[in-house]
Motif scaffolding. Structure first.
Motif, PDB file in Angstrom:
ATOM      1  N   HIS A   5       0.862  -1.196   0.000  1.00 19.68           N
ATOM      2  CA  HIS A   5       0.000   0.000   0.000  1.00 19.68           C
ATOM      3  C   HIS A   5       0.895   1.241   0.000  1.00 19.68           C
ATOM      4  O   HIS A   5       1.581   1.520   0.985  1.00 19.68           O
ATOM      5  CB  HIS A   5      -0.892  -0.038   1.252  1.00 19.68           C
ATOM      6  CG  HIS A   5      -1.946   1.036   1.278  1.00 19.68           C
ATOM      7  ND1 HIS A   5      -3.180   0.844   1.879  1.00 19.68           N
ATOM      8  CD2 HIS A   5      -1.966   2.314   0.806  1.00 19.68           C
ATOM      9  CE1 HIS A   5      -3.909   1.947   1.766  1.00 19.68           C
ATOM     10  NE2 HIS A   5      -3.191   2.858   1.125  1.00 19.68           N
ATOM     11  N   HIS A   7       1.556   5.402  -2.159  1.00 21.39           N
ATOM     12  CA  HIS A   7       1.038   6.458  -3.061  1.00 21.39           C
ATOM     13  C   HIS A   7       2.145   7.236  -3.746  1.00 21.39           C
ATOM     14  O   HIS A   7       3.194   7.484  -3.161  1.00 21.39           O
ATOM     15  CB  HIS A   7       0.159   7.433  -2.273  1.00 21.39           C
ATOM     16  CG  HIS A   7      -1.055   6.783  -1.702  1.00 21.39           C
ATOM     17  ND1 HIS A   7      -2.235   6.682  -2.396  1.00 21.39           N
ATOM     18  CD2 HIS A   7      -1.249   6.153  -0.521  1.00 21.39           C
ATOM     19  CE1 HIS A   7      -3.122   6.028  -1.652  1.00 21.39           C
ATOM     20  NE2 HIS A   7      -2.546   5.695  -0.509  1.00 21.39           N
ATOM     21  N   HIS A  37      -4.832   6.501  -5.075  1.00 19.14           N
ATOM     22  CA  HIS A  37      -6.270   6.685  -4.922  1.00 19.14           C
ATOM     23  C   HIS A  37      -6.934   6.815  -6.290  1.00 19.14           C
ATOM     24  O   HIS A  37      -6.610   7.724  -7.067  1.00 19.14           O
ATOM     25  CB  HIS A  37      -6.590   7.982  -4.164  1.00 19.14           C
ATOM     26  CG  HIS A  37      -6.065   8.056  -2.769  1.00 19.14           C
ATOM     27  ND1 HIS A  37      -6.640   7.379  -1.724  1.00 19.14           N
ATOM     28  CD2 HIS A  37      -5.034   8.753  -2.232  1.00 19.14           C
ATOM     29  CE1 HIS A  37      -5.993   7.665  -0.601  1.00 19.14           C
ATOM     30  NE2 HIS A  37      -5.000   8.491  -0.887  1.00 19.14           N
ATOM     31  N   GLU A  62      -6.237   2.058  -4.867  1.00 18.05           N
ATOM     32  CA  GLU A  62      -7.025   2.209  -3.640  1.00 18.05           C
ATOM     33  C   GLU A  62      -8.310   2.952  -4.012  1.00 18.05           C
ATOM     34  O   GLU A  62      -8.264   4.116  -4.399  1.00 18.05           O
ATOM     35  CB  GLU A  62      -6.244   2.978  -2.567  1.00 18.05           C
ATOM     36  CG  GLU A  62      -7.029   3.141  -1.259  1.00 18.05           C
ATOM     37  CD  GLU A  62      -6.242   3.821  -0.140  1.00 18.05           C
ATOM     38  OE1 GLU A  62      -5.217   4.477  -0.422  1.00 18.05           O
ATOM     39  OE2 GLU A  62      -6.672   3.705   1.022  1.00 18.05           O
ATOM     40  N   ASP A 245       1.100   2.497   3.618  1.00 16.34           N
ATOM     41  CA  ASP A 245       0.307   3.658   3.184  1.00 16.34           C
ATOM     42  C   ASP A 245       1.221   4.882   3.047  1.00 16.34           C
ATOM     43  O   ASP A 245       0.830   6.007   3.346  1.00 16.34           O
ATOM     44  CB  ASP A 245      -0.834   3.935   4.183  1.00 16.34           C
ATOM     45  CG  ASP A 245      -2.017   4.668   3.554  1.00 16.34           C
ATOM     46  OD1 ASP A 245      -1.932   5.030   2.364  1.00 16.34           O
ATOM     47  OD2 ASP A 245      -3.006   4.890   4.270  1.00 16.34           O
ATOM     48  N   HIS A 247       3.133   8.014   1.845  1.00 14.62           N
ATOM     49  CA  HIS A 247       2.773   9.125   0.955  1.00 14.62           C
ATOM     50  C   HIS A 247       3.982  10.019   0.635  1.00 14.62           C
ATOM     51  O   HIS A 247       3.837  10.971  -0.131  1.00 14.62           O
ATOM     52  CB  HIS A 247       1.688  10.009   1.581  1.00 14.62           C
ATOM     53  CG  HIS A 247       0.287   9.470   1.461  1.00 14.62           C
ATOM     54  ND1 HIS A 247      -0.171   8.376   2.160  1.00 14.62           N
ATOM     55  CD2 HIS A 247      -0.780   9.901   0.738  1.00 14.62           C
ATOM     56  CE1 HIS A 247      -1.446   8.158   1.871  1.00 14.62           C
ATOM     57  NE2 HIS A 247      -1.845   9.070   1.002  1.00 14.62           N
TER      58      HIS A 247
HETATM   59 MN    MN Z   1      -3.672   4.919   1.028  1.00 12.96          MN
END
Ligand code: MN
Ligand code: AMP
Ligand code: MN
Ligand code: MN
Length: 281
Positions: A5, A7, A37, A62, A245, A247
Motif C-alpha cells: 500500500h 502512493h 487513490h 485504492e 500507506d 505518501h
Molecule cells: Mn492509502
C-alpha cells in the motif's frame, strides 16, 4: 520486505512513481504495490523502474467507497490496469473528486481562505484532486503548521472545507477489482468509525461480495489494532495484507520497511503468488 500500500504523485503522494520505487528499494523493500487513490496511471512508470532495480511491482489501486454514508477505502491488488471497466469506473470517481473540490474551495472561501482550488491544483500532478492537496495549500498559506494539523482543524467533519461526498459503492469497487483479475483488501480497517454492529455488517457484506483480504498490518495501525484485525481475519477467513500507506517524507504514518510482521495466525494475501514468494524466501 513487502509493502502492499503506497502512493505517488499520481494521487496524493510526494514522490513520482519511479521516485517511490527507488525509495522503496533503498529501504529494502522487495515487493511493492503502488496503490494510488482512484487511479492506475502511475503503474507503467513504476513497473519499468521496478524492473530496472529488480523489485517486484504489484499493480494496485485504492478505491474510495461510500458504505452507509461512511468513506471506506478498498485496495485492489494484481489488477489489470488496462481493463476498460476498471478505467471507466476510476475515471468517474475522479470526476466526482473535482466536483467535491469545487465545493471544498467554496466552503474555505466562506471563512476567508481564498484561491484554494487553484492552490490545491498546483499540487495535483495528475487527474486526482484530494484533501491532501488542499492540506498542502493550507500549510503553504500559513493556516496550519503541517498536513497533520490541517486534518485536525480543516477538511474533516464539522470543520471548514469538509464536504460530505458520495464515492462509488462497495459493490462497484469489488466488481471492478475482480473483473480486472485482482484481489480486494479492506484498507486500514482501524481508521473507520463504524461501531461494532456496523463493522460486522460491513465485514459480512464485503465477504458476500467476494472480498478476500484485509490489511492486518498498516502504517496507521497500533499494535492493538493489528491484533484485533488479525483475529477478525481469522474469524472471517480473510487473507492478511500489509502496507505502510506511504505518501512521502513528512506526510506519512510510517516509513517504508519499518512495519511489523503479519502475525503467525494469519494467512498472507501473497500465499499463492509464486513469484513473490520466491523473492521473499
Ligand atoms: Mn492509502
Ligand atoms: P480524500 O480521499 O481526498 O478525502 O483524502 C484522503 C487522504 O487524506 C488520505 O488518503 C490521506 O492521504 C489524507 N489524510 C486523511 N486524514 C489524514 C490525517 N489525519 N493525517 C494525514 N493525512 C490524512
Ligand atoms: Mn492519501
Ligand atoms: Mn486510505
Amino acid at each position: 520486505m513487502i509493502d502492499l500500500h503506497s502512493h505517488s504523485t499520481i494521487s496524493d503522494g510526494l514522490l513520482t512513481p519511479s521516485g517511490l520505487v527507488q525509495h522503496a528499494h533503498s529501504k529494502g523493500i522487495k515487493v511493492l504495490a503502488l496503490t494510488d487513490h482512484d487511479d492506475v496511471e502511475g503503474l507503467k512508470e513504476a513497473a519499468s523502474e521496478a524492473n530496472l532495480l529488480g523489485l517486484h511491482l504489484v499493480h494496485g489501486v485504492e478505491i474510495s467507497v461510500t458504505w452507509k454514508r461512511n468513506t471506506i477505502h478498498i485496495v485492489g491488488l494484481n489488477v489489470d490496469s488496462q481493463n476498460k471497466i476498471l478505467l471507466q469506473g476510476l475515471s468517474s470517481i475522479r470526476e466526482g473528486r473535482f466536483e467535491r473540490a469545487k465545493q471544498m474551495a467554496h466552503s474555505l472561501d466562506q471563512i476567508g481562505i481564498k484561491g484554494s482550488l487553484e492552490g490545491a491544483l498546483k499540487y495535483a500532478k495528475s487527474g486526482i484532486l484530494g484533501r491532501t492537496h488542499f492540506a498542502r495549500f493550507l500549510v503553504e498559506t500559513g493556516h496550519a503548521k503541517d498536513v497533520k494539523t490541517v486534518f485536525k482543524n480543516y477538511l474533516v467533519k464539522g470543520r471548514p472545507g469538509f464536504i460530505e461526498h458520495t464515492w462509488t459503492s462497495l459493490e462497484n469497487a469489488l466488481s471492478w477489482i475482480h473483473g480486472s483479475g485482482g484481489i480486494a483488501a479492506i484498507a486500514h480497517p482501524a481508521r473507520y468509525d463504524l461501531g461494532k454492529n456496523n463493522l460486522l455488517a460491513f465485514l459480512n457484506e464485503f465477504k458476500e461480495l467476494g472480498g478476500q483480504g484485509i490489511e492486518v498490518i498498516s502504517g496507521s495501525h497500533t499494535t492493538e489494532d493489528s491484533l484485533k484485525f488479525a483475529r477478525i481475519a481469522e474469524e472471517f477467513e480473510f487473507l492478511a495484507s500489509t502496507g505502510s500507506d506511504y505518501h512521502g517524507p513528512g506526510i506519512s504514518y510510517r516509513e517504508m520497511g519499518s512495519l511489523p510482521k503479519i502475525p503467525e495466525t494469519c494467512i498472507p494475501i501473497w500465499k499463492s503468488w509464486n513469484e513473490v514468494n520466491a523473492l521473499l524466501n
